[in-house]
Write a protein that holds these residues in place. Structure first.
Motif, PDB file in Angstrom:
ATOM      1  N   LYS A  57       0.840  -1.202   0.000  1.00  0.00           N
ATOM      2  CA  LYS A  57       0.000   0.000   0.000  1.00  0.00           C
ATOM      3  C   LYS A  57       0.877   1.255   0.000  1.00  0.00           C
ATOM      4  CE  LYS A  57      -4.065  -2.025   2.198  1.00  0.00           C
ATOM      5  NZ  LYS A  57      -4.989  -1.916   1.109  1.00  0.00           N
ATOM      6  N   ALA A  58       2.002   1.200   0.691  1.00  0.00           N
ATOM      7  CA  ALA A  58       2.930   2.331   0.702  1.00  0.00           C
ATOM      8  C   ALA A  58       3.532   2.545  -0.688  1.00  0.00           C
ATOM      9  CB  ALA A  58       4.031   2.104   1.736  1.00  0.00           C
ATOM     10  N   LEU A  59       3.846   1.462  -1.381  1.00  0.00           N
ATOM     11  CA  LEU A  59       4.366   1.588  -2.753  1.00  0.00           C
ATOM     12  C   LEU A  59       3.328   2.222  -3.677  1.00  0.00           C
ATOM     13  CD1 LEU A  59       6.285  -1.766  -3.422  1.00  0.00           C
ATOM     14  CD2 LEU A  59       7.252   0.486  -2.957  1.00  0.00           C
ATOM     15  N   VAL A  60       2.079   1.811  -3.536  1.00  0.00           N
ATOM     16  CA  VAL A  60       1.006   2.389  -4.355  1.00  0.00           C
ATOM     17  C   VAL A  60       0.902   3.888  -4.074  1.00  0.00           C
ATOM     18  CG1 VAL A  60      -1.496   2.445  -4.746  1.00  0.00           C
ATOM     19  CG2 VAL A  60      -0.295   0.247  -4.597  1.00  0.00           C
ATOM     20  N   ARG A  61       0.926   4.239  -2.802  1.00  0.00           N
ATOM     21  CA  ARG A  61       0.843   5.652  -2.421  1.00  0.00           C
ATOM     22  C   ARG A  61       2.009   6.437  -3.011  1.00  0.00           C
ATOM     23  NH1 ARG A  61      -1.569   8.573   1.671  1.00  0.00           N
ATOM     24  NH2 ARG A  61      -0.489  10.502   2.177  1.00  0.00           N
ATOM     25  N   TYR A  62       3.210   5.906  -2.918  1.00  0.00           N
ATOM     26  CA  TYR A  62       4.397   6.578  -3.450  1.00  0.00           C
ATOM     27  C   TYR A  62       4.277   6.745  -4.968  1.00  0.00           C
ATOM     28  CZ  TYR A  62       9.284   7.553  -4.508  1.00  0.00           C
ATOM     29  OH  TYR A  62      10.445   8.128  -4.960  1.00  0.00           O
ATOM     30  N   ARG A  63       3.858   5.690  -5.653  1.00  0.00           N
ATOM     31  CA  ARG A  63       3.708   5.750  -7.114  1.00  0.00           C
ATOM     32  C   ARG A  63       2.686   6.798  -7.506  1.00  0.00           C
ATOM     33  NH1 ARG A  63      -0.192   3.749  -9.973  1.00  0.00           N
ATOM     34  NH2 ARG A  63      -0.750   2.135  -8.473  1.00  0.00           N
ATOM     35  N   HIS A  65       1.596   9.384  -5.890  1.00  0.00           N
ATOM     36  CA  HIS A  65       2.078  10.731  -5.576  1.00  0.00           C
ATOM     37  C   HIS A  65       3.151  11.172  -6.581  1.00  0.00           C
ATOM     38  CE1 HIS A  65       3.226  14.215  -3.204  1.00  0.00           C
ATOM     39  NE2 HIS A  65       4.473  13.797  -3.274  1.00  0.00           N
ATOM     40  N   SER A  66       4.100  10.314  -6.867  1.00  0.00           N
ATOM     41  CA  SER A  66       5.195  10.653  -7.783  1.00  0.00           C
ATOM     42  C   SER A  66       4.689  10.914  -9.194  1.00  0.00           C
ATOM     43  CB  SER A  66       6.233   9.524  -7.804  1.00  0.00           C
ATOM     44  OG  SER A  66       6.797   9.355  -6.524  1.00  0.00           O
ATOM     45  N   ILE A  67       3.786  10.084  -9.660  1.00  0.00           N
ATOM     46  CA  ILE A  67       3.246  10.256 -11.017  1.00  0.00           C
ATOM     47  C   ILE A  67       2.394  11.523 -11.078  1.00  0.00           C
ATOM     48  CG2 ILE A  67       1.756   9.254 -12.796  1.00  0.00           C
ATOM     49  CD1 ILE A  67       4.614   7.965 -12.478  1.00  0.00           C
ATOM     50  N   THR A 118       7.341  -6.304  -7.699  1.00  0.00           N
ATOM     51  CA  THR A 118       7.867  -6.093  -9.050  1.00  0.00           C
ATOM     52  C   THR A 118       6.809  -5.448  -9.943  1.00  0.00           C
ATOM     53  OG1 THR A 118       9.375  -7.970  -8.839  1.00  0.00           O
ATOM     54  CG2 THR A 118       8.840  -7.250 -11.079  1.00  0.00           C
ATOM     55  N   GLY A 119       5.580  -5.893  -9.839  1.00  0.00           N
ATOM     56  CA  GLY A 119       4.497  -5.320 -10.631  1.00  0.00           C
ATOM     57  C   GLY A 119       4.278  -3.846 -10.335  1.00  0.00           C
ATOM     58  N   GLU A 120       4.339  -3.486  -9.070  1.00  0.00           N
ATOM     59  CA  GLU A 120       4.157  -2.082  -8.687  1.00  0.00           C
ATOM     60  C   GLU A 120       5.316  -1.229  -9.195  1.00  0.00           C
ATOM     61  OE1 GLU A 120       1.984   0.896  -7.619  1.00  0.00           O
ATOM     62  OE2 GLU A 120       1.242  -1.130  -7.328  1.00  0.00           O
ATOM     63  N   ILE A 121       6.525  -1.750  -9.122  1.00  0.00           N
ATOM     64  CA  ILE A 121       7.701  -1.040  -9.618  1.00  0.00           C
ATOM     65  C   ILE A 121       7.585  -0.858 -11.135  1.00  0.00           C
ATOM     66  CG2 ILE A 121      10.201  -1.210  -9.975  1.00  0.00           C
ATOM     67  CD1 ILE A 121      10.215  -2.749  -7.193  1.00  0.00           C
ATOM     68  N   GLU A 122       7.245  -1.924 -11.843  1.00  0.00           N
ATOM     69  CA  GLU A 122       7.112  -1.851 -13.299  1.00  0.00           C
ATOM     70  C   GLU A 122       6.029  -0.865 -13.707  1.00  0.00           C
ATOM     71  OE1 GLU A 122       6.517  -5.939 -14.408  1.00  0.00           O
ATOM     72  OE2 GLU A 122       8.675  -6.362 -14.428  1.00  0.00           O
ATOM     73  N   LEU A 123       4.929  -0.832 -12.953  1.00  0.00           N
ATOM     74  CA  LEU A 123       3.856   0.109 -13.258  1.00  0.00           C
ATOM     75  C   LEU A 123       4.338   1.547 -13.091  1.00  0.00           C
ATOM     76  CD1 LEU A 123       0.933   0.643 -14.047  1.00  0.00           C
ATOM     77  CD2 LEU A 123       0.307   0.316 -11.626  1.00  0.00           C
ATOM     78  N   MET A 124       5.043   1.826 -12.008  1.00  0.00           N
ATOM     79  CA  MET A 124       5.574   3.180 -11.789  1.00  0.00           C
ATOM     80  C   MET A 124       6.513   3.570 -12.913  1.00  0.00           C
ATOM     81  SD  MET A 124       6.610   5.616  -9.135  1.00  0.00           S
ATOM     82  CE  MET A 124       7.984   6.768  -9.133  1.00  0.00           C
ATOM     83  N   PHE A 125       7.412   2.670 -13.269  1.00  0.00           N
ATOM     84  CA  PHE A 125       8.374   2.988 -14.321  1.00  0.00           C
ATOM     85  C   PHE A 125       7.677   3.233 -15.653  1.00  0.00           C
ATOM     86  CE2 PHE A 125      12.232   0.697 -12.167  1.00  0.00           C
ATOM     87  CZ  PHE A 125      12.195   1.626 -11.130  1.00  0.00           C
TER      88      PHE A 125
END
Length: 191
Positions: A57-63, A65-67, A118-125
């Motif tokens: 959930k923290a990764l989703v929030r970070y993504r 916000h960053s995007i 990995t999926g969350e990282i790939e989505l952000m990228f």
């Protein structure tokens, strides 16, 4: 009848994200999380189930916000080169730079061992590259950015340079070294 939640989930999620960003997933203990947030361990379990779920959930929030920040930059009424310069300058923000990027840090910590991370990282990228590509397309249309390469290739190249800069930050490279890498990388897209 269950007890009502006694804490602001959004605030606790943000505070937890900060702890994970500073320490990484594996080095973060429940004691770190409860000390920072003031929430008891059992309350964490009731809302987030476990540390991994909280981290996701923290990764989703970070993504998100960053995007949102990137999309706001892309929507501004300024030239594409000014947008890229603004992005480059924001990457050198000393307040953020010592921690690197939560997604890059997580990619380095997990590798490919966790499909959801990995999926969350790939989505952000992918989302970051998409926003960069929109800026680049606009610059190419205005003949401010090279067309020797496609907008997709240039976006991928710049994003890779940004990831490299984030790794340099996390590994202790000087601001001058990081600035040189970013300056050269961003200048290579000129016509």
């Amino acid at each position: 009848m269950s007890r009502p939640r006694e804490f602001d989930v959004d605030r606790v999620l943000h505070q937890s994200m900060e702890v994970f960003w500073n320490k990484g997933f594996k080095a973060t203990s429940y004691e770190d999380l409860t000390r920072t947030t003031g929430v008891k361990k059992q309350s964490f379990y009731c809302v987030f189930n476990d540390k991994r779920t909280l981290f996701l959930k923290a990764l989703v929030r970070y993504r998100e916000h960053s995007i949102a920040i990137l999309e706001k930059l892309e929507a501004q009424k300024m030239s594409p080169l000014d947008k890229l310069e603004s992005l480059r300058e924001s990457l050198l923000d000393e307040e953020v730079s010592c921690r690197g990027c939560l997604m890059v840090n997580s990619a380095m910590e997990f590798g490919t061992e966790d499909d959801q991370v990995t999926g969350e990282i790939e989505l952000m990228f992918a989302e970051a590259e998409h926003v960069l590509e929109k800026i680049i397309i606009s610059g190419q249309e205005q003949q401010l950015i090279t067309t020797r390469y496609s907008s997709k290739e240039l976006a991928s190249y710049l994003h890779n340079a940004i990831i490299g800069a984030r790794i340099m930050e996390k590994s202790g490279a000087s601001r001058e070294q990081i600035e040189a890498v970013l300056r050269v990388s961003f200048s290579l897209i000129s016509p």
